[in-house]
Design a protein around this motif. Sequence first.
Motif, PDB file in Angstrom:
ATOM      1  N   ASN A 288       1.025 -23.002 -13.937  1.00  0.00           N
ATOM      2  CA  ASN A 288       0.133 -23.369 -12.843  1.00  0.00           C
ATOM      3  C   ASN A 288       0.155 -24.871 -12.572  1.00  0.00           C
ATOM      4  N   TYR A 290       2.020 -27.975 -10.158  1.00  0.00           N
ATOM      5  CA  TYR A 290       2.561 -28.133  -8.814  1.00  0.00           C
ATOM      6  C   TYR A 290       3.605 -29.252  -8.845  1.00  0.00           C
ATOM      7  N   ASN A 315       3.980 -19.198 -13.167  1.00  0.00           N
ATOM      8  CA  ASN A 315       3.034 -19.471 -12.080  1.00  0.00           C
ATOM      9  C   ASN A 315       3.050 -20.917 -11.600  1.00  0.00           C
ATOM     10  N   ASN A 316       4.182 -21.625 -11.788  1.00  0.00           N
ATOM     11  CA  ASN A 316       4.294 -22.975 -11.241  1.00  0.00           C
ATOM     12  C   ASN A 316       4.667 -22.908  -9.758  1.00  0.00           C
ATOM     13  N   VAL A 317       4.311 -23.969  -9.019  1.00  0.00           N
ATOM     14  CA  VAL A 317       4.630 -24.087  -7.605  1.00  0.00           C
ATOM     15  C   VAL A 317       5.689 -25.163  -7.442  1.00  0.00           C
ATOM     16  N   ASN A 319       7.848 -27.235  -4.494  1.00  0.00           N
ATOM     17  CA  ASN A 319       7.897 -27.535  -3.074  1.00  0.00           C
ATOM     18  C   ASN A 319       8.914 -28.645  -2.839  1.00  0.00           C
ATOM     19  N   ASN A 345      -4.454 -22.315  -8.571  1.00  0.00           N
ATOM     20  CA  ASN A 345      -3.363 -21.523  -8.017  1.00  0.00           C
ATOM     21  C   ASN A 345      -2.806 -22.157  -6.747  1.00  0.00           C
ATOM     22  N   GLY A 346      -1.497 -21.999  -6.574  1.00  0.00           N
ATOM     23  CA  GLY A 346      -0.832 -22.341  -5.332  1.00  0.00           C
ATOM     24  C   GLY A 346      -1.004 -23.794  -4.935  1.00  0.00           C
ATOM     25  N   TYR A 347      -1.059 -24.031  -3.631  1.00  0.00           N
ATOM     26  CA  TYR A 347      -1.131 -25.384  -3.122  1.00  0.00           C
ATOM     27  C   TYR A 347      -2.503 -26.010  -3.330  1.00  0.00           C
TER      28      TYR A 347
END
Length: 361
Positions: A288, A290, A315-317, A319, A345-347
């Motif tokens: 988790n 980013y 669960n890493n993001v 981009n 979570n997420g962005y």
Amino acid sequence: MGNGVVSADTQTGGFSNATGSNQNAVIVKNLDQLKNAFNSNQHHIIISGNIYGGNKPVTFTFADKKWDNTTIEGQAGTGPTLVNIQLKFDGEMLPANQNISNIVVKNIAFKGNISDLQKLTGNDIQPGGSGVNYEGVSLRRINNAWIYNNDFHDMSDDLFSVSLQSDNVTISNNHFWFSNEWLNMNPNPNWNWIGDWHDLATERLTMVVGANGSDSYVQGGHKMHVTLHDNWFGPNIKGRPLLRGYVHAYNNYFDNSSQPTGNNHAGFSQQQYNALQIGSGSYILSENNYFYRTNNSHLVGLDKKGDAYKFLERNNVYNQVTGTNAQSNANPSDFNLPYHYNTLNGYNIEKQVIDHAGPFK
């Protein structure tokens, strides 16, 4: 899970349950007051405003058991800042079965004065022109430390370190970064840290956990339990954190939004070489987090070819990242965490981390 591991839930979301000092606090507003507080063995020191260490970095070394149960914190609303000042909690001279314990450092901005550091070359430092090993906070054979809501930037070595079989450390809600002034410094002197010359501007390094392969989780007696959560790494980080411990990294924002390119004034590449480095003897759970525009988001970098490590990511993001990303070689059952924690979570990770990293507003 190794010696000295916290066996109950903690307030830190990590391996530490440090509370620091319960003594009355002393407020310091200048270098002389800070020296007096240190020399009189004050265990709860509050930094008020900006304190300048002078044109050569000064180190306060907390080196024996009398420094158990210590808090160093900034006074909210005063812009608490330590310039050219390093806090070194260092139990390496203690008997082998002892360490310094229960340390809290919070709500302080640590920074180097670039123009001062540029002048520290040649015989002004050490024969041969060795560089100053200047960090914000160094933990050496420390047990149970919580380092949180600090800002670390523009220093001549790693901004922060955990080494010499330290254990049960939580590093949370900090901001680690380098300024554009550091990135583009001119003159850009060469220093010799460990028998190898490097230009100062290229030393944009975040953190090391474990000094070498023998000072790792696998080879160092199953110490070095460290939690990294809700930290903001970047911008302008060249590389690291380099992790050789049993490290749980979650809810961190790895920010390479500036994406430095080309060469600096000394002719060396400014491009980031990694975001998170998996080192010798490490067990690393990365989840988790980013990663924004990072290069080689997770990179295996071992002291010796074939050194053992275990790495699991989930669960890493990612981009707009470049380079490669290391592949997991571990199972969830390899990680047994003795605390509860909440993941983002997420962005949403980016916003939440930025909003809560660094000294209190």
